[in-house]
Design an enzyme around this catalytic site. Sequence first.
Site, PDB file in Angstrom:
ATOM      1  N   HIS A   1       0.829  -1.213   0.000  1.00  0.00           N
ATOM      2  CA  HIS A   1       0.000   0.000   0.000  1.00  0.00           C
ATOM      3  C   HIS A   1       0.859   1.256   0.000  1.00  0.00           C
ATOM      4  O   HIS A   1       1.208   1.798   1.059  1.00  0.00           O
ATOM      5  CB  HIS A   1      -0.986   0.010   1.175  1.00  0.00           C
TER       6      HIS A   1
ATOM      7  N   HIS B   1       1.118   4.908  -2.379  1.00  0.00           N
ATOM      8  CA  HIS B   1       0.650   5.715  -3.509  1.00  0.00           C
ATOM      9  C   HIS B   1       1.824   6.406  -4.194  1.00  0.00           C
ATOM     10  O   HIS B   1       2.849   6.672  -3.582  1.00  0.00           O
ATOM     11  CB  HIS B   1      -0.377   6.751  -3.040  1.00  0.00           C
TER      12      HIS B   1
ATOM     13  N   HIS C   1      -9.903   0.631  -1.764  1.00  0.00           N
ATOM     14  CA  HIS C   1      -9.865   1.194  -0.414  1.00  0.00           C
ATOM     15  C   HIS C   1     -11.237   1.005   0.241  1.00  0.00           C
ATOM     16  O   HIS C   1     -12.264   1.150  -0.404  1.00  0.00           O
ATOM     17  CB  HIS C   1      -9.602   2.693  -0.447  1.00  0.00           C
TER      18      HIS C   1
ATOM     19  N   GLU D   1     -11.754   2.922   5.987  1.00  0.00           N
ATOM     20  CA  GLU D   1     -10.803   3.903   6.527  1.00  0.00           C
ATOM     21  C   GLU D   1     -11.593   5.087   7.079  1.00  0.00           C
ATOM     22  O   GLU D   1     -11.651   5.311   8.274  1.00  0.00           O
ATOM     23  CB  GLU D   1      -9.842   4.373   5.428  1.00  0.00           C
TER      24      GLU D   1
ATOM     25  N   ASP E   1       1.345   4.041   2.889  1.00  0.00           N
ATOM     26  CA  ASP E   1       0.317   4.880   2.265  1.00  0.00           C
ATOM     27  C   ASP E   1       0.944   6.076   1.528  1.00  0.00           C
ATOM     28  O   ASP E   1       1.159   6.008   0.318  1.00  0.00           O
ATOM     29  CB  ASP E   1      -0.708   5.335   3.322  1.00  0.00           C
ATOM     30  N   ASP E   2       1.203   7.168   2.241  1.00  0.00           N
ATOM     31  CA  ASP E   2       1.793   8.373   1.646  1.00  0.00           C
ATOM     32  C   ASP E   2       2.891   8.931   2.536  1.00  0.00           C
ATOM     33  O   ASP E   2       2.681   9.920   3.246  1.00  0.00           O
ATOM     34  CB  ASP E   2       0.712   9.460   1.462  1.00  0.00           C
TER      35      ASP E   2
HETATM   36 ZN   LIG Z   1      -4.282   4.595   0.298  1.00  0.00          ZN
END
Ligand SMILES: [Zn+2]
Length: 339
Positions: free
Chosen positions: A16, A18, A200, A203, A281-282
């Site tokens: 995961h 991005h 996704h 969340e 994630d980021d």
């Molecule tokens: Zn994500």
Amino acid sequence: MERVRDVSELPKAHLHLHFTGSMRPSTLLELADKYGVHLPAALTGGNPPKLRATDERGWFRFQRLYDIARSCLREPEDIQRLVREAAQEDLRDGSGWLEIQVDPTSYAPRLGGLIPALEVILDAVDSASRETGLGMRVLVAANRMKHPLDARTLARLAVRYADRGIVGFGLSNDERRGMARDFDRAFAIAREGGLLAAPHGGELTGPSSVRDCLDDLHARRIGHGVRAAEDPRLLKKLAERGVTCEVCPASNVALGVYEKPEDVPLRTLYDAGVPMALGADDPLLFGSRLAAQYEIARRHHGFTDAELAELARQSVRGSAAPGGVQEKLLAGIDEWISD
Ligand SMILES: [Zn+2]
């Protein structure tokens, strides 16, 4: 006293991450300088910005920062640099397999259209993989803020380029917008084309969004999925079907999904037998990369080294890595824990 093993040496798969969100902060500063892009203080402070995505305004702010960062990626060489550095960072954190997630639509205007953009991205992934030795593949993710027909176009394109390194199809952005089933046709196209469904869910919205991903999109993996912890029956279902949740603890805290690292229900999912693949994630916006997620499991949830090794195994088994790669990583995990 038991010695503490280094989690950055634990072999694992990263499922995961991005595209723009994987950028090194220092690279963002350089690219902004190159193109004369004025970055807001939240992106230059050296500390991750304060975000609160649990309301729509906070999510919008997060997206806006993401868009500004993305606007600094303009030429194929920027894309190549981004992917190469993401691979280097992953390797440093013990990743042996990286699946990076991208919506090529967002890069299309600057790279000559959707297909050229996707080709630039796939070429960059291929060369970064060869240069660094890290196995890498791509998930094409549709944007749920856009029309479901756009998602179908993207799914068809992803299937067409499956032999160029695309292994899965995702769905990202604000879960509060639209219904998963609006995208069921796109996911059917992706699945029929042999791609793994990894939307996704769970969340920003509760267990029902995870259930929708399972029932309407036939998800084999869920991006995040943590809110499933609120529903024991759903946890059982995820465990029985072996659906891997791509859990990103630092992201959850940064976006205010949970107040503190110890509130992320890692234990609940783990004890219910739901396979997890910890992810960053980021990192650009949340300030931590892959190994740090395992560190959170250790520090805030008391995961023993044997349990961390099991988490790493789950990430490998949940990946789209070929059998040989998985075996090698699993052997490396055994070595880490027996050392
Ligand atoms: Zn994500």
